[in-house]
Structure formats: structure tokens, C-alpha cells
Design a protein around this motif. Sequence first.
Motif, PDB file in Angstrom:
ATOM      1  N   VAL A 152      18.317   1.476  28.381  1.00 16.76           N
ATOM      2  CA  VAL A 152      17.665   0.955  29.585  1.00 16.76           C
ATOM      3  C   VAL A 152      16.333   0.300  29.219  1.00 16.76           C
ATOM      4  O   VAL A 152      15.513   0.891  28.516  1.00 16.76           O
ATOM      5  CB  VAL A 152      17.435   2.082  30.615  1.00 16.76           C
ATOM      6  N   LEU A 153      16.133  -0.898  29.690  1.00 13.93           N
ATOM      7  CA  LEU A 153      14.871  -1.613  29.512  1.00 13.93           C
ATOM      8  C   LEU A 153      13.958  -1.256  30.674  1.00 13.93           C
ATOM      9  O   LEU A 153      14.262  -1.567  31.833  1.00 13.93           O
ATOM     10  CB  LEU A 153      15.116  -3.123  29.473  1.00 13.93           C
ATOM     11  N   ILE A 154      12.849  -0.584  30.379  1.00 11.20           N
ATOM     12  CA  ILE A 154      11.878  -0.198  31.400  1.00 11.20           C
ATOM     13  C   ILE A 154      10.800  -1.273  31.450  1.00 11.20           C
ATOM     14  O   ILE A 154      10.175  -1.591  30.435  1.00 11.20           O
ATOM     15  CB  ILE A 154      11.275   1.177  31.101  1.00 11.20           C
ATOM     16  N   VAL A 155      10.593  -1.832  32.643  1.00 10.94           N
ATOM     17  CA  VAL A 155       9.710  -2.985  32.808  1.00 10.94           C
ATOM     18  C   VAL A 155       8.636  -2.679  33.849  1.00 10.94           C
ATOM     19  O   VAL A 155       8.952  -2.401  35.012  1.00 10.94           O
ATOM     20  CB  VAL A 155      10.494  -4.238  33.263  1.00 10.94           C
ATOM     21  N   GLY A 156       7.371  -2.733  33.426  1.00 10.09           N
ATOM     22  CA  GLY A 156       6.271  -2.788  34.368  1.00 10.09           C
ATOM     23  C   GLY A 156       5.934  -4.245  34.596  1.00 10.09           C
ATOM     24  O   GLY A 156       5.656  -4.987  33.648  1.00 10.09           O
ATOM     25  N   SER A 157       5.983  -4.684  35.844  1.00  9.90           N
ATOM     26  CA  SER A 157       5.832  -6.102  36.158  1.00  9.90           C
ATOM     27  C   SER A 157       4.624  -6.312  37.067  1.00  9.90           C
ATOM     28  O   SER A 157       4.579  -5.790  38.186  1.00  9.90           O
ATOM     29  CB  SER A 157       7.101  -6.623  36.850  1.00  9.90           C
ATOM     30  N   GLY A 158       3.642  -7.070  36.573  1.00 11.06           N
ATOM     31  CA  GLY A 158       2.452  -7.339  37.371  1.00 11.06           C
ATOM     32  C   GLY A 158       1.833  -8.652  36.959  1.00 11.06           C
ATOM     33  O   GLY A 158       2.513  -9.663  36.837  1.00 11.06           O
ATOM     34  N   HIS A 159       0.533  -8.633  36.726  1.00  8.93           N
ATOM     35  CA  HIS A 159      -0.170  -9.789  36.176  1.00  8.93           C
ATOM     36  C   HIS A 159      -1.399  -9.259  35.475  1.00  8.93           C
ATOM     37  O   HIS A 159      -2.160  -8.486  36.059  1.00  8.93           O
ATOM     38  CB  HIS A 159      -0.570 -10.792  37.260  1.00  8.93           C
ATOM     39  N   PHE A 160      -1.632  -9.691  34.242  1.00 10.37           N
ATOM     40  CA  PHE A 160      -2.697  -9.085  33.444  1.00 10.37           C
ATOM     41  C   PHE A 160      -4.076  -9.355  34.047  1.00 10.37           C
ATOM     42  O   PHE A 160      -4.991  -8.549  33.895  1.00 10.37           O
ATOM     43  CB  PHE A 160      -2.629  -9.571  31.993  1.00 10.37           C
ATOM     44  N   THR A 161      -4.249 -10.494  34.690  1.00  4.07           N
ATOM     45  CA  THR A 161      -5.377 -10.679  35.602  1.00  4.07           C
ATOM     46  C   THR A 161      -4.799 -11.233  36.897  1.00  4.07           C
ATOM     47  O   THR A 161      -3.825 -11.992  36.882  1.00  4.07           O
ATOM     48  CB  THR A 161      -6.463 -11.632  35.057  1.00  4.07           C
ATOM     49  N   HIS A 162      -5.417 -10.864  38.023  1.00  4.31           N
ATOM     50  CA  HIS A 162      -4.841 -11.269  39.304  1.00  4.31           C
ATOM     51  C   HIS A 162      -5.928 -11.329  40.367  1.00  4.31           C
ATOM     52  O   HIS A 162      -6.321 -10.309  40.941  1.00  4.31           O
ATOM     53  CB  HIS A 162      -3.741 -10.290  39.719  1.00  4.31           C
ATOM     54  N   ALA A 195       2.112  -8.326  21.306  1.00  8.40           N
ATOM     55  CA  ALA A 195       1.807  -9.278  22.373  1.00  8.40           C
ATOM     56  C   ALA A 195       2.848 -10.399  22.309  1.00  8.40           C
ATOM     57  O   ALA A 195       2.867 -11.189  21.373  1.00  8.40           O
ATOM     58  CB  ALA A 195       0.399  -9.834  22.212  1.00  8.40           C
ATOM     59  N   VAL A 196       3.722 -10.422  23.273  1.00  9.36           N
ATOM     60  CA  VAL A 196       4.834 -11.373  23.248  1.00  9.36           C
ATOM     61  C   VAL A 196       4.448 -12.706  23.882  1.00  9.36           C
ATOM     62  O   VAL A 196       4.840 -13.774  23.419  1.00  9.36           O
ATOM     63  CB  VAL A 196       6.063 -10.771  23.954  1.00  9.36           C
ATOM     64  N   ILE A 197       3.693 -12.644  24.963  1.00 13.13           N
ATOM     65  CA  ILE A 197       3.263 -13.857  25.661  1.00 13.13           C
ATOM     66  C   ILE A 197       1.760 -13.754  25.904  1.00 13.13           C
ATOM     67  O   ILE A 197       1.263 -12.717  26.365  1.00 13.13           O
ATOM     68  CB  ILE A 197       4.013 -14.027  26.996  1.00 13.13           C
ATOM     69  N   GLU A 198       1.053 -14.831  25.586  1.00 15.47           N
ATOM     70  CA  GLU A 198      -0.381 -14.898  25.832  1.00 15.47           C
ATOM     71  C   GLU A 198      -0.687 -16.214  26.528  1.00 15.47           C
ATOM     72  O   GLU A 198       0.183 -17.065  26.704  1.00 15.47           O
ATOM     73  CB  GLU A 198      -1.160 -14.792  24.513  1.00 15.47           C
ATOM     74  N   GLY A 199      -1.941 -16.388  26.916  1.00 15.04           N
ATOM     75  CA  GLY A 199      -2.335 -17.629  27.565  1.00 15.04           C
ATOM     76  C   GLY A 199      -2.538 -17.439  29.057  1.00 15.04           C
ATOM     77  O   GLY A 199      -2.574 -16.317  29.568  1.00 15.04           O
ATOM     78  N   TYR A 200      -2.652 -18.559  29.763  1.00 20.24           N
ATOM     79  CA  TYR A 200      -3.014 -18.529  31.178  1.00 20.24           C
ATOM     80  C   TYR A 200      -2.095 -19.427  31.995  1.00 20.24           C
ATOM     81  O   TYR A 200      -1.568 -20.420  31.504  1.00 20.24           O
ATOM     82  CB  TYR A 200      -4.471 -18.962  31.358  1.00 20.24           C
ATOM     83  N   TRP A 201      -1.927 -19.041  33.233  1.00 23.70           N
ATOM     84  CA  TRP A 201      -1.106 -19.787  34.198  1.00 23.70           C
ATOM     85  C   TRP A 201      -1.898 -19.867  35.491  1.00 23.70           C
ATOM     86  O   TRP A 201      -2.240 -18.829  36.085  1.00 23.70           O
ATOM     87  CB  TRP A 201       0.218 -19.056  34.401  1.00 23.70           C
ATOM     88  N   LEU A 202      -2.262 -21.073  35.889  1.00 24.42           N
ATOM     89  CA  LEU A 202      -3.055 -21.286  37.096  1.00 24.42           C
ATOM     90  C   LEU A 202      -4.367 -20.489  37.060  1.00 24.42           C
ATOM     91  O   LEU A 202      -4.869 -20.033  38.086  1.00 24.42           O
ATOM     92  CB  LEU A 202      -2.248 -20.928  38.350  1.00 24.42           C
ATOM     93  N   MET A 242      -4.830 -17.547  35.568  1.00 21.50           N
ATOM     94  CA  MET A 242      -4.639 -16.104  35.428  1.00 21.50           C
ATOM     95  C   MET A 242      -3.956 -15.793  34.095  1.00 21.50           C
ATOM     96  O   MET A 242      -3.060 -16.529  33.661  1.00 21.50           O
ATOM     97  CB  MET A 242      -3.799 -15.547  36.583  1.00 21.50           C
ATOM     98  N   SER A 243      -4.358 -14.686  33.482  1.00 19.38           N
ATOM     99  CA  SER A 243      -3.754 -14.294  32.213  1.00 19.38           C
ATOM    100  C   SER A 243      -2.296 -13.905  32.416  1.00 19.38           C
ATOM    101  O   SER A 243      -1.956 -13.134  33.319  1.00 19.38           O
ATOM    102  CB  SER A 243      -4.513 -13.109  31.609  1.00 19.38           C
ATOM    103  N   LYS A 244      -1.439 -14.441  31.546  1.00 20.06           N
ATOM    104  CA  LYS A 244      -0.028 -14.070  31.598  1.00 20.06           C
ATOM    105  C   LYS A 244       0.343 -13.140  30.433  1.00 20.06           C
ATOM    106  O   LYS A 244       1.514 -13.042  30.069  1.00 20.06           O
ATOM    107  CB  LYS A 244       0.858 -15.320  31.598  1.00 20.06           C
ATOM    108  N   ARG A 245      -0.657 -12.430  29.884  1.00 21.07           N
ATOM    109  CA  ARG A 245      -0.414 -11.528  28.762  1.00 21.07           C
ATOM    110  C   ARG A 245       0.733 -10.570  29.088  1.00 21.07           C
ATOM    111  O   ARG A 245       0.752  -9.915  30.135  1.00 21.07           O
ATOM    112  CB  ARG A 245      -1.679 -10.748  28.425  1.00 21.07           C
ATOM    113  N   SER A 246       1.668 -10.486  28.167  1.00 19.12           N
ATOM    114  CA  SER A 246       2.837  -9.610  28.309  1.00 19.12           C
ATOM    115  C   SER A 246       3.083  -8.950  26.965  1.00 19.12           C
ATOM    116  O   SER A 246       3.007  -9.608  25.926  1.00 19.12           O
ATOM    117  CB  SER A 246       4.064 -10.418  28.736  1.00 19.12           C
ATOM    118  N   VAL A 247       3.395  -7.648  26.992  1.00 18.61           N
ATOM    119  CA  VAL A 247       3.465  -6.875  25.745  1.00 18.61           C
ATOM    120  C   VAL A 247       4.721  -6.035  25.680  1.00 18.61           C
ATOM    121  O   VAL A 247       5.328  -5.695  26.705  1.00 18.61           O
ATOM    122  CB  VAL A 247       2.220  -5.969  25.589  1.00 18.61           C
TER     123      VAL A 247
END
Length: 260
Positions: free
Chosen positions: A160-170, A243-250, A252-257
Motif C-alpha cells: 500500500v502506498l501511503i500518501v500525505g497530500s497537501g502543499h509545502f507552502t500554502h 526530495a522527488v519534486i522541488e520548485g514552485y508553482w504559482l 507556492m513550493s511544490k516540494r514533494s518527498v
Amino acid sequence: MNAATPVRMPAIYMSHGGPSLPDDPIWPGELARWGAALSHPTAILMISAHWEEAPLALGATTTVPLTYDFYGFPEHFYRVQYPSPGAPDLADKVRKLLRGPGMPVHDLPDRGLDHGAYVPLTQMYPAADVPVLQMSMPTLEPKQLMDIGRRLAPLRDEGVLIVGSGHFTHNLRALNTANHVLPFMAEFDDWGKQALAGGDVDAILDFKHKAPAALYAHPREEHFVPLAVTLGAAFDELPTQQAVIEGYWLGMSKRSVQFG
């Protein structure tokens, strides 16, 4: 290994963007590559910033309509479909793992995946062939959410893939189409990067007091605290993370780990 033996899955925290994420020229490809790099999960347990419900609730275990929990977007965003299979067996396992004093679990069988769940999954698993179960956050208290994650950790050994889904800055007031990053967003993101790399779980759980510009990066904490569930599910492997995804979108940080 026997082909029927599940592969131990990582626990992940992802920034999920918004309904328009698929239109971004970069982010969909990053999510697609992440999904392709992971072993195929037996199921996905999704904890999204967009579902706060106490007592803790489990969403639909059959394929039901999505929850379009956003307003003012073009009509085509309300026609997106993601008919992933339900996960009744996973729901049974979650109930058993969480059962105990002070942890009631109830079912909302008509509650479909919200955009914090289905938007990134449309890019990571576009075939919609993985059973998905969404679970509510019964609290925004990071230590309690981490404890829930620790109880759920055995699911990883069952594929099972356990996923916490949010936004690193929001902070919606900082959104801008030019992707201009305000200093407080960058300061918080860098702090979080360093805290994760150093395995400073105590600081992450107490981010409102330990992080620079915490109340500006997160006027409300619901998009950061799904990370606490992920940390709990990966507790035995901390501080190892990627850190799989870094950078910003609009802006906001899209950091994903990923842990594990």
C-alpha cells in the motif's frame, strides 16, 4: 520473490497543486515520472488536506463521483473523471490498525476523492487502475497525525502506498501567475528542506514555532500537516528521504518527498 508477494512501498508526501495542475508545462511530467519509478502499489491510502473530519472517516469503497471541492474554475475542470477502483479490503485493514480507545472510525460511502487526491493521481496513475481509499484528518495536531501514521505503517509491507497530500507552502494571497516567489515562501521551503534532510522531526512537528515565516507560509496548517502522517508511516526509516519534486508553482513550493 513470488510474483504474488507485495513489494514494500514507500510513504510519500506530495504537494498536489490545484485543478489546473495538468495544464502546467512541467509538473505533470514530474508526477508521471514519479509514478513510473515506484513499484505498482496494491492500493493507495490518501490523506488529503481537503478532508478534515472527526471522528476519523473513510471515504467511498466503491467507484463513486469525484468531489469537486473548488469554485470558480472553467467548466471542463468539473468534468474530469478518475474512476479508480474502490478499496474495501484496505478499509477493513485500516479499521483494524486504528481500532482502540479514542480512535473511532466511521464510513462515508458516498464521499468521492477530492482534488487533493485525484488531481495528482491523474498524472501519476493515469490508467486509474489502482484501488484508492481516502481517509480524513480527524485533527490538525501534528503529533496525533504522526501517531496515526505509525499505526498505519504495516500497510506498506502489503504493497500500500501511503500518501500525505497537501502543499509545502500554502498561502492563497501569495498566488500569482508569474510564479513570483515571495521571500517568506522561499525561507519556509528552505527551512523545510533542511529539516527533512536532517531528520529533525521534532522541528517539523512544531513548525509553527520553529520555522521562519510559518504563519505566512501557512496561515492555516492543513496543507502542511499531512506530512506528519507520512513521517509516522516512515518512522523506522527516518531521516532517510528523497526530495522527488522541488520548485514552485504559482509562487507556492511544490516540494514533494519520498521515504523508503
